[in-house]
Design an enzyme around this catalytic site. Structure first.
Site, PDB file in Angstrom:
ATOM      1  N   PRO A   1     -35.858-125.276   3.017  1.00  0.00           N
ATOM      2  CG  PRO A   1     -33.593-125.636   2.593  1.00  0.00           C
ATOM      3  CD  PRO A   1     -34.619-124.550   2.705  1.00  0.00           C
TER       4      PRO A   1
ATOM      5  CG  ASP B   1     -34.055-122.841   6.668  1.00  0.00           C
ATOM      6  OD1 ASP B   1     -33.502-123.465   5.744  1.00  0.00           O
ATOM      7  OD2 ASP B   1     -34.483-121.671   6.540  1.00  0.00           O
ATOM      8  CG  HIS B   2     -30.302-129.094   5.525  1.00  0.00           C
ATOM      9  ND1 HIS B   2     -29.098-128.830   6.135  1.00  0.00           N
ATOM     10  CD2 HIS B   2     -30.268-130.418   5.213  1.00  0.00           C
ATOM     11  CE1 HIS B   2     -28.373-129.941   6.194  1.00  0.00           C
ATOM     12  NE2 HIS B   2     -29.059-130.918   5.642  1.00  0.00           N
ATOM     13  NE  ARG B   3     -33.489-121.174   3.606  1.00  0.00           N
ATOM     14  CZ  ARG B   3     -34.307-120.123   3.574  1.00  0.00           C
ATOM     15  NH1 ARG B   3     -34.328-119.338   2.504  1.00  0.00           N
ATOM     16  NH2 ARG B   3     -35.102-119.851   4.593  1.00  0.00           N
TER      17      ARG B   3
ATOM     18  CB  VAL C   1     -29.797-125.752  11.013  1.00  0.00           C
ATOM     19  CG1 VAL C   1     -29.435-126.804  12.069  1.00  0.00           C
ATOM     20  CG2 VAL C   1     -30.333-124.494  11.670  1.00  0.00           C
TER      21      VAL C   1
END
Length: 481
Positions: free
Chosen positions: A275, A451-453, A455
């Site tokens: 994401p 990467d919002h998973r 960070v």
């Protein structure tokens, strides 16, 4: 007088378990005498262009594939005529010449313990219990992370049948043209998978096409000329390499292969797996540009190429010390976040063959001068198409310099396996608030995708703010290290 024999060289796996490569050019011809490790061909994998060294010292007797042909790993590409005493390959590292691995009962053990040879690992050895057949989708067996050398001890990729031959040059076989309406002698005409697909797409029966390649091999040009001849048109002028085009057409079709094919697959996988979140920061970098001008006049940096990318790269490396989560990857299989204690800094490079992202190993251990030298060498190698597969793997975070194209900002896609990528915009003279007044300042925009998973927004924002602070006031480094 020592006898001679024919030895085949099969296309080895050139790294990372690749299953095929394209022959770009031959550096030798039939009848040429070559020495051990002499470059005989230039091939392109899905990641890079690689020079292929010769595994034998001898005379070239046959080139099995033409330039532009995509060849599967394990398929013969060239035959050598070598003397009896020079034909025996050196034993693989760790296996003595008298090793029982050469006995029939140890075949499975020998195959499981293949060692690197020449480039990559070569094709797997087929069991003697079944008849020989053409290899399909051969994958490399990799047992260690030891870097692969492009020139190593001359180990034969696969045992092949040998026979004694006369030393006189082999006579060229005449190409036998097929007559329309006559059943061909072979069940299927000799061609490569890409050529068969092209013929299928164009509705051409390969049994009706005369092959002009080695031993009657049907090439792309043969299919194209056959189609032109049966459509009433004259044979077209040669199109650029890899481009299928005919005179009068309104479209030009370029096969998707090599670096571009790999890049496209990697970007799609990245975009639909991680994401993405992108943040932007516009910064007054006038102090950084003034520092750059001073460094260029410094005797220590004389003769070295210094650019805004050099300073931005150093700023990223410093900011990562305070925000290490951006130097990480998401391990889906083990459900872990892997944080790297080193930085392999990737630099996106636009090349004639497509986008590549080679990386500078252990960039965090380099001084500014060393970083400048590494950046210069990396970009020059990438643009010349000589980047090795090893340089394209193992990156931990990347930078893309879109400013060189006059672009201010963008939403870069993550390099697969990395947590972040920073896009560096163009440095522009703009009216800007400075010390309570409006002044003409040098300004650029930073675009950070992450990467919002793994960070969070706060972590990504702090990292971007740190990079911006260093470029806005280089003296801020003293408060960060």
């Amino acid at each position: 007088m020592s006898a001679t024999m024919i030895k085949e060289f099969r296309l080895p796996d050139l790294g990372e378990g690749l299953t095929e490569s394209e022959i770009l050019s031959w550096k030798v011809g039939v009848g040429d005498t070559v020495s051990l490790n002499q470059v005989i061909a230039e091939v392109e994998t899905a990641k890079a262009v690689v020079e292929l060294p010769s595994p034998f010292a001898g005379v070239i007797r046959e080139l099995h594939e033409q330039p532009g042909t995509i060849v599967e790993v394990g398929k013969p590409i060239v035959s050598f005529e070598v003397s009896d005493d020079a034909a025996a390959p050196s034993p693989a590292p760790g296996i003595p010449a008298s090793s029982p691995a050469s006995e029939p009962g140890a075949q499975a053990v020998q195959e499981a313990k293949r060692q690197p040879n020449l480039v990559g690992y070569g094709a797997a050895v087929e069991s003697s219990a079944r008849p020989a057949r053409r290899l399909r989708n051969v994958r490399a067996v990799v047992e260690s992370d030891t870097p692969r050398s492009l020139v190593a001890e001359p180990v034969e990729p696969k045992p092949v049948e040998t026979r004694q031959v006369e030393t006189k040059p082999a006579a060229a076989k005449p190409v036998e043209a097929r007559t329309p309406g006559v059943e061909p002698a072979e069940t299927r005409p000799r061609s490569t998978p890409p050529v068969r697909k092209l013929a299928k797409d164009l509705g051409v029966d390969l049994a009706m096409v005369a092959g002009t390649g080695p031993q009657g091999l049907i090439t792309r040009e043969d299919v194209q000329h056959f189609l032109d001849g049966h459509s009433g048109g004259a044979a077209p002028e040669a199109a650029p390499a890899g481009v299928q085009a005919r005179q009068g057409e309104r479209e030009t079709r370029t096969p998707i292969k090599g670096v571009r094919k790999f890049t496209a697959a990697a970007m799609v996988a990245s975009a639909f797996t991680a994401p993405h979140v992108t943040e932007f920061l516009t910064v007054d970098v006038t102090p950084a540009m003034e520092l750059l001008a001073k460094l260029k006049g410094n005797r220590e940096f004389s003769g070295h190429k210094l650019t805004p990318l050099t300073l931005a790269a150093k700023a990223v490396l410093i900011a990562l010390r305070r925000n290490p989560v951006l130097n990480a990857r998401w391990d889906e299989v083990n459900q872990e976040i892997v944080t790297f204690n080193y930085v392999n800094l990737g630099i996106a490079a636009a090349t004639p063959r497509g986008l590549t992202v080679p990386n500078i190993k252990d960039a965090d251990s380099l001084s500014l001068l060393q970083l400048a030298e590494a950046l210069t060498g990396l970009t020059e190698t990438a643009r010349s198409g000589k980047t090795t597969p090893a340089d394209l793997t193992g990156g931990t975070i990347s930078i893309t310099n879109i400013g060189v194209f006059g672009i201010d900002a963008g939403t870069p896609i993550l390099n697969p396996g990395e947590a972040a990528i920073l896009a560096l915009g163009a440095v522009r003279n703009m009216p800007w608030e400075y010390q309570g007044e409006v002044a003409l300042r040098q300004v650029l925009t930073l675009s950070l995708s992450f990467d919002h998973r793994l960070v969070d927004g706060e972590q990504g924002s702090r990292f971007l703010a740190d990079v911006g602070a260093i470029l806005a006031e280089p003296g801020m480094v003293l408060t960060m290290v």
